[in-house]
Design a protein around this motif. Structure first.
Motif, short mmCIF file in Angstrom:
data_model
loop_
_atom_site.label_atom_id
_atom_site.label_comp_id
_atom_site.label_asym_id
_atom_site.label_seq_id
_atom_site.Cartn_x
_atom_site.Cartn_y
_atom_site.Cartn_z
N TRP A 6 0.82 -1.20 0.00
CA TRP A 6 0.00 0.00 0.00
C TRP A 6 0.86 1.26 0.00
O TRP A 6 0.49 2.26 -0.61
CB TRP A 6 -0.94 0.00 1.21
CG TRP A 6 -1.84 -1.18 1.29
CD1 TRP A 6 -1.89 -2.24 0.44
CD2 TRP A 6 -2.83 -1.42 2.28
NE1 TRP A 6 -2.84 -3.14 0.85
CE2 TRP A 6 -3.43 -2.67 1.98
CE3 TRP A 6 -3.26 -0.74 3.41
CZ2 TRP A 6 -4.44 -3.21 2.76
CZ3 TRP A 6 -4.26 -1.28 4.20
CH2 TRP A 6 -4.84 -2.50 3.86
N ARG A 7 1.99 1.21 0.71
CA ARG A 7 2.89 2.35 0.72
C ARG A 7 3.40 2.64 -0.70
O ARG A 7 3.49 3.81 -1.12
CB ARG A 7 4.07 2.08 1.66
CG ARG A 7 5.05 3.24 1.74
CD ARG A 7 6.31 2.81 2.49
NE ARG A 7 6.02 2.52 3.87
CZ ARG A 7 6.05 3.43 4.85
NH1 ARG A 7 6.35 4.69 4.56
NH2 ARG A 7 5.79 3.09 6.08
N GLU B 289 0.63 4.18 -2.66
CA GLU B 289 0.42 5.57 -2.25
C GLU B 289 1.47 6.48 -2.86
O GLU B 289 1.16 7.57 -3.37
CB GLU B 289 0.45 5.68 -0.72
CG GLU B 289 0.21 7.07 -0.17
CD GLU B 289 -1.20 7.55 -0.41
OE1 GLU B 289 -1.38 8.77 -0.65
OE2 GLU B 289 -2.14 6.73 -0.37
N GLN C 190 0.91 9.58 -5.37
CA GLN C 190 1.38 10.91 -5.02
C GLN C 190 2.24 11.51 -6.12
O GLN C 190 2.21 12.73 -6.36
CB GLN C 190 2.17 10.85 -3.71
CG GLN C 190 1.37 10.49 -2.48
CD GLN C 190 0.48 11.63 -2.02
OE1 GLN C 190 0.70 12.78 -2.32
NE2 GLN C 190 -0.57 11.28 -1.28
N ARG D 280 -9.28 5.04 -1.57
CA ARG D 280 -8.53 6.25 -1.25
C ARG D 280 -9.20 7.47 -1.87
O ARG D 280 -9.40 8.49 -1.20
CB ARG D 280 -7.09 6.12 -1.75
CG ARG D 280 -6.26 7.38 -1.63
CD ARG D 280 -4.91 7.20 -2.30
NE ARG D 280 -4.12 8.41 -2.20
CZ ARG D 280 -4.18 9.43 -3.04
NH1 ARG D 280 -5.03 9.36 -4.06
NH2 ARG D 280 -3.41 10.50 -2.87
N ASN E 50 -2.14 12.06 2.17
CA ASN E 50 -1.49 10.75 2.29
C ASN E 50 -2.41 9.80 3.04
O ASN E 50 -2.43 9.77 4.28
CB ASN E 50 -0.14 10.89 2.99
CG ASN E 50 0.73 9.65 2.81
OD1 ASN E 50 0.27 8.52 2.97
ND2 ASN E 50 1.98 9.86 2.45
N TYR F 196 -2.37 6.53 3.19
CA TYR F 196 -1.69 5.42 3.85
C TYR F 196 -1.22 5.81 5.25
O TYR F 196 -1.44 5.07 6.21
CB TYR F 196 -0.50 4.95 3.01
CG TYR F 196 0.36 3.92 3.69
CD1 TYR F 196 -0.02 2.58 3.71
CD2 TYR F 196 1.55 4.28 4.33
CE1 TYR F 196 0.76 1.63 4.35
CE2 TYR F 196 2.33 3.33 4.97
CZ TYR F 196 1.93 2.01 4.97
OH TYR F 196 2.70 1.07 5.61
#
Length: 483
Positions: free
Chosen positions: A185-186, A189, A193, A249, A264, A266
Motif C-alpha cells: 500500500w505504501r 500511495e 502521489q 482512497r 497521504n 496510507y
C-alpha cells in the motif's frame, strides 16, 4: 519410608524464621534485579518511541504497563488473602459438582476426599493439609474442606499472568504482521502521489473500470449470493488489490479531504490503526468477565472448550467476509449510480455498509477474537507444563490438538488478512478519526479546545459574579427606597 516422607513434608513447610538469611537475600536480589532490568527496558523503549515521534505506540506501551501493574496487583491480592481462603470452609459435598476432572473411583477416595483431593494434586504429587500447620487444620477440624487450596491458588495466579502476557505478546505480533502486509500500500500511495493521472482511465461506461468489473457481476439474488461467496474466499488471497486501494482512497478524499487531493491516505490509516491498537492490546472489563465464564464452563464431559474454540475462528472468517463484502457493496453502488469523476471511480463511504451502522463494532469483535485465541493458546501450554499432556483436565487429546491448531490458524488469518482489511475498510464509514491530523496538529487542537472550555467557564463565572453583584446593588437600592 514414612519417616522420610514426614521429613520431606516438614522441610517443605519451613517458614522464614528458620530459613538462612543468605538464601532469603539471594532470592530477593535476583527477583529485584530482574524486575529493575525489565522496568528499565520498558523505559528505554518508551523514550525511543517518543524520540522517533511514535506517540501512539508509546501510549500503547503505557497501556501494556498498566496491564502488567494490574496483574501485579491481582497476584498481590492472591498472595495476601491465601491464608484467609484457607479459613473459608465448605462441605465436602459442595466440591463434588462442576469438576474439570472426574473424582477418583477408588473406594477410599470419599473417606479421604477432604484431606487429599482438594489439597493440591499436581502431577501426581499429593500434599496433605494436615501437615501445613494450624491454618491448614482449621477446616479439617470442622469436618470440612477449604474452598481453595494453596496449590490451586498458586496455579491460578500463574495462569492469569500467563494469559495476560500471551494476549499482549500475540496482539503485538499480530499487529506487526498486519502492518507488514500493507507494505504494498505504501508503494501504491507513493505512486499515486507522484502521478496525478495514475490510474485514470477515460472510459465511457463506469462498469468498464477494473475495480467495478472485478466486484460487480450483475443484479438479482443469484449475483448477491455469488458476491458473498466471492467475498468469503477473497480474504484468503489478495484481500486488497491496487484497484481496491485506489478506489477507496479516492472515495475517502472526495468525502473528507476534497481540498487536499495529495492527502497521504496510507499514513492516515497507519496512524488510526495505531490509535485503535491501544484498545486491542489491553484487557477490558468485559474480557475479564469472559475469562470468569470460561473458567466456570471448564467442566468434565461438557467439552465446552472444544466448541468455544470454533467461535473465534468462525467469527474471524465472518468479519473478513464482511469487510470484503463492504468493498463489493461500494463497487456495486458505483455501478448502479454510474458515478465517476474525470475517469476515476469515486466510491461513497457510508456507515450503512457496516453491522449496526457502526464501523467500530469490527474493532470490538477483533478484540474479542484476539483474547479468545490467546486464552486457548495460554490454557493449552499452561496445562501442558503444569499437569502434563495426559492429564484429565487437558481433555481428549484430539480435541486439545484441534483447539491449538484452530487458534494458530486464526492468528495467521487475522494477521495476514483480517487486520489489513480492517485497516482500510474501517475508514469507509461516514466519519473520519482524529488521526487524520498528525500528532502535533492533534495536540494543538486538543490544547485549543481545552483552553476554549476554560475561557468559556471563566467567562461564565465572571458573568454570574457580575449578575449577583448587580442583584445585590439593586436589592440594596430597593431597601433604601422602601425606608
Amino acid at each position: 519410608m514414612a519417616g522420610g516422607g514426614g521429613e520431606a513434608g516438614a522441610a517443605a513447610d519451613i517458614t522464614l524464621e528458620y530459613t538462612p538469611t543468605w538464601i532469603v537475600a539471594s532470592v530477593c536480589s535476583v527477583i529485584v534485579v530482574i524486575s529493575l532490568l525489565f522496568e528499565r527496558m520498558l523505559h528505554r523503549l518508551g523514550k525511543r518511541l517518543l524520540k522517533r515521534g511514535r506517540k501512539t505506540q508509546y501510549e500503547a506501551l503505557l497501556k501494556i504497563q498498566k496491564e502488567l501493574m494490574l496483574l501485579g496487583f491481582i497476584s498481590l491480592m492472591l498472595g495476601v488473602f491465601q491464608s484467609a481462603t484457607q479459613k473459608i470452609c465448605v462441605k465436602e459435598s459442595v466440591m463434588h459438582h462442576l469438576l474439570p476432572c472426574p473424582l477418583p473411583s477408588s473406594g477410599h477416595a470419599g473417606a479421604k476426599y477432604g484431606a487429599a483431593v482438594f489439597t493440591g494434586v499436581l502431577g501426581g504429587a499429593r500434599r496433605l493439609l494436615s501437615g501445613g500447620g494450624a491454618v491448614d487444620d482449621y477446616c479439617l477440624r470442622k469436618g470440612k474442606v477449604p474452598i481453595l487450596s494453596l496449590e490451586a491458588l498458586h496455579q491460578l495466579d500463574i495462569f492469569i499472568f500467563n494469559l495476560a502476557v500471551t494476549h499482549v505478546v500475540l496482539s503485538l505480533l499480530t499487529f506487526v504482521v498486519g502492518v507488514a502486509q500493507t507494505k504494498n500500500w505504501r508503494r501504491w500511495e507513493e505512486k499515486l502521489q507522484l502521478n496525478d493521472d495514475c490510474g485514470r482511465q477515460m472510459i465511457k461506461n463506469v462498469q468498464e473500470y477494473k475495480f467495478v468489473r472485478d466486484h460487480f457481476k450483475g443484479h438479482g439474488i443469484y449475483w448477491k449470493i455469488f458476491g458473498w461467496m466471492r467475498s468469503f474466499f477473497k480474504q484468503f488471497y489478495g484481500s486488497v488489490t491496487e484497484e481496491d486501494y485506489t478506489a477507496m482512497r479516492l472515495g475517502f478524499i472526495a468525502k473528507h479531504c476534497r481540498g487536499n487531493p495529495k492527502f497521504n491516505f496510507y499514513n492516515y490509516m497507519i496512524r488510526a490503526f495505531e490509535a485503535d491498537y491501544k484498545k486491542v492490546v489491553g484487557i477490558s472489563w468485559y474480557l475479564w468477565v469472559l475469562l470468569m465464564i470460561l473458567l466456570l464452563l471448564n467442566v468434565h464431559g461438557w467439552y465446552i472448550y472444544t466448541w468455544l474454540s470454533l467461535a473465534p475462528f468462525i467469527l474471524l472468517l465472518a468479519v473478513g467476509c464482511k469487510m470484503e463484502h463492504v468493498i463489493t457493496e461500494l463497487a456495486v453502488e458505483v455501478a448502479q449510480k454510474h458515478t465517476a469523476i474525470e475517469g476515476d471511480v469515486v466510491v461513497a463511504p457510508s456507515d450503512d455498509f457496516f453491522w449496526f451502522h457502526r464501523p467500530k463494532v469490527v474493532l470490538y469483535l477483533i478484540h474479542f477474537i484476539l483474547f479468545q485465541i490467546a486464552f486457548e493458546i495460554a490454557f493449552f501450554f499452561w496445562l501442558l507444563l503444569a499437569y502434563g499432556y495426559k492429564s484429565c483436565i487437558m481433555g481428549k487429546h484430539a480435541h486439545a490438538i484441534a483447539r491449538l491448531v484452530l487458534s494458530v490458524a486464526s492468528r495467521i488469518i487475522c494477521g495476514y488478512s483480517t487486520l489489513p482489511l480492517y485497516v482500510i475498510v474501517s475508514h469507509m464509514g461516514s466519519s473520519f478519526k482524529k488521526a487524520i491530523f498528525d500528532d502535533n496538529v492533534s495536540e494543538d487542537l486538543v490544547n485549543w479546545a481545552q483552553s476554549a472550555r476554560r475561557r468559556k467557564g471563566k467567562n461564565k463565572t465572571n458573568a454570574d459574579v457580575a449578575t449577583s453583584s448587580t442583584d445585590e446593588r439593586h436589592g440594596g437600592a430597593v431597601q433604601m427606597t422602601s425606608a
